[in-house]
Design an enzyme around this catalytic site. Sequence first.
Site, mmCIF file in Angstrom:
data_model
loop_
_atom_site.group_PDB
_atom_site.id
_atom_site.type_symbol
_atom_site.label_atom_id
_atom_site.label_comp_id
_atom_site.label_asym_id
_atom_site.label_seq_id
_atom_site.Cartn_x
_atom_site.Cartn_y
_atom_site.Cartn_z
ATOM 1 N N GLU A 90 5.247 -9.590 -11.322
ATOM 2 C CA GLU A 90 6.682 -9.382 -11.185
ATOM 3 C C GLU A 90 7.012 -7.946 -10.802
ATOM 4 O OE1 GLU A 90 8.641 -10.539 -14.830
ATOM 5 O OE2 GLU A 90 7.308 -12.268 -14.974
ATOM 6 N N CYS A 103 10.600 -1.256 -10.538
ATOM 7 C CA CYS A 103 9.761 -1.343 -11.736
ATOM 8 C C CYS A 103 8.565 -2.221 -11.379
ATOM 9 C CB CYS A 103 10.567 -1.962 -12.873
ATOM 10 S SG CYS A 103 9.571 -2.308 -14.338
ATOM 11 N N CYS A 110 -1.880 -8.712 -19.728
ATOM 12 C CA CYS A 110 -2.077 -7.481 -20.488
ATOM 13 C C CYS A 110 -2.911 -7.826 -21.714
ATOM 14 C CB CYS A 110 -0.713 -6.932 -20.914
ATOM 15 S SG CYS A 110 -0.799 -5.363 -21.817
ATOM 16 N N CYS A 114 1.117 -6.747 -27.778
ATOM 17 C CA CYS A 114 2.353 -6.413 -28.505
ATOM 18 C C CYS A 114 3.097 -7.697 -28.898
ATOM 19 C CB CYS A 114 3.265 -5.519 -27.658
ATOM 20 S SG CYS A 114 2.510 -3.919 -27.312
ATOM 21 N N CYS A 117 6.307 -8.952 -26.846
ATOM 22 C CA CYS A 117 6.281 -8.863 -25.380
ATOM 23 C C CYS A 117 5.765 -10.145 -24.741
ATOM 24 C CB CYS A 117 5.407 -7.673 -24.972
ATOM 25 S SG CYS A 117 5.293 -7.448 -23.197
ATOM 26 N N ASN A 288 14.932 -7.501 -25.859
ATOM 27 C CA ASN A 288 15.193 -8.704 -25.073
ATOM 28 C C ASN A 288 14.565 -9.882 -25.787
ATOM 29 O OD1 ASN A 288 16.505 -8.418 -22.417
ATOM 30 N ND2 ASN A 288 14.983 -6.789 -22.176
ATOM 31 N N CYS A 331 9.932 -7.624 -18.855
ATOM 32 C CA CYS A 331 8.597 -7.843 -18.316
ATOM 33 C C CYS A 331 7.953 -9.167 -18.712
ATOM 34 C CB CYS A 331 7.667 -6.693 -18.694
ATOM 35 S SG CYS A 331 7.865 -6.131 -20.374
HETATM 36 N N1 SAH Z 1 2.339 -1.446 -21.252
HETATM 37 C C1 SAH Z 1 3.307 -0.431 -21.044
HETATM 38 C C2 SAH Z 1 4.336 -0.740 -19.973
HETATM 39 C C3 SAH Z 1 4.908 -2.130 -19.900
HETATM 40 S S1 SAH Z 1 6.167 -2.641 -20.975
HETATM 41 C C4 SAH Z 1 3.986 -0.092 -22.339
HETATM 42 O O1 SAH Z 1 3.643 -0.666 -23.364
HETATM 43 O O2 SAH Z 1 4.817 0.811 -22.347
HETATM 44 C C5 SAH Z 1 7.598 -1.734 -20.616
HETATM 45 C C6 SAH Z 1 8.470 -1.539 -21.866
HETATM 46 O O3 SAH Z 1 9.113 -2.761 -22.263
HETATM 47 C C7 SAH Z 1 7.657 -1.108 -23.063
HETATM 48 O O4 SAH Z 1 8.353 -0.111 -23.756
HETATM 49 C C8 SAH Z 1 7.579 -2.373 -23.873
HETATM 50 O O5 SAH Z 1 7.272 -2.111 -25.202
HETATM 51 C C9 SAH Z 1 8.959 -2.944 -23.649
HETATM 52 N N2 SAH Z 1 9.131 -4.350 -23.998
HETATM 53 C C10 SAH Z 1 8.234 -5.341 -23.963
HETATM 54 N N3 SAH Z 1 8.783 -6.494 -24.396
HETATM 55 C C11 SAH Z 1 10.066 -6.214 -24.685
HETATM 56 C C12 SAH Z 1 11.158 -6.977 -25.170
HETATM 57 N N4 SAH Z 1 11.039 -8.261 -25.443
HETATM 58 N N5 SAH Z 1 12.340 -6.360 -25.343
HETATM 59 C C13 SAH Z 1 12.486 -5.028 -25.067
HETATM 60 N N6 SAH Z 1 11.495 -4.261 -24.609
HETATM 61 C C14 SAH Z 1 10.302 -4.843 -24.427
#
Ligand code: SAH
Length: 347
Positions: A90, A103, A110, A114, A117, A288, A331
Amino acid sequence: MTDLKSLLPEELEAYMSVLGEPKFRAKQIFSWLTKGVRDFDEMTNLPAALREKLRAGASISSLRLLRRRESEKDGTVKYLWELGDGNAVETVVMRYSHGATVCISTQVGCRMGCAFCASTIGGLVRSLVPSEMLDEVLYSQSDYGEAISNIVLMGIGEPLDNFKNVVKFLRLVNRPEGLNIGMRHISLSTCGLPEGIAALAAEDLSLTLAISLHAPDDETRSKLMPANRGVGVRALEQACRDYFAATGRRITFEYAMIDGVNDSEAQASALAALARRTRAHVNLIPLNHVEERPFSPSGPGRMRAFCAVLDKAGTNYTVRRSLGGDVDASCGQLRRKREREERSAGQ
Ligand code: SAH
């Protein structure tokens, strides 16, 4: 086949000498590739014989558009691109007052795990090569119809888990004879891998480093972000201080507000103290909602109480405007949707 778009101008020069061609051809080819040409025949200032040689030994990477969704609210456009091997990633283009920001994803999936995510649900499939990341910019820019002025590495994947390719991509977009996007217009977001942060400092890139902090204490952070286990917030803090000392660049802490998980006033205080010690800027993000995940965004009351603590502590913070909420723009969500649809279609 040589992946031409992954080569820096000096590497293209070396390739030209292998082909027995003059060096200056490299500059011409680099410039064509940056313009997004899709076939060697479009490189009209190259002799036909060189174009044939290139066709025989080199390839121009490309993407195929699988989906495009445009937000009716704010014009955010989200793309789902198919890579050469059938995998999908994406890319999102957002409009800010300072210009169009893209972006990009850095990996297919990944492995950081997390808990909130969508990108990590199916694990890591593979890392992207520089040409694929460059194509995300070139193809999105071409569709969007406006020059991209900023790049954020905040899509699918952990950029520091694909270090070499990501750094090469950054150098490619930064080249004045290419897209010429200044490092100060680039942000890289990481879940906070101390070794990667140190390696990035050593590259001396003057980009903006964003750390996905999401919790100031190990108990909460390790629950939300498995990458924190065995590392810990202390080591991350040290990496941030070292980064600032080496580069003079202020770090941003991203902090997604999750109801009842990381939004207490005690956590706000701990965050304020950590931000002060590392001289970081804090970016609060409304979580989100992700269908497969059990978390909800903090409500306005908790958010206000959290911000009040930061205000009192004099923390340097902003609350991120959320764009593209109606197009699954956070994402991994569009890619997940496609995977779910393909599975149900196959049943
Ligand atoms: N792997 C990297 C970059 C990708 S995620 C990182 O961890 O920073 C980009 C951002 O979106 C990160 O801060 C991540 O923690 C956040 N993110 C992921 N899922 C999310 C969600 N459901 N709501 C808000 N932010 C989210």
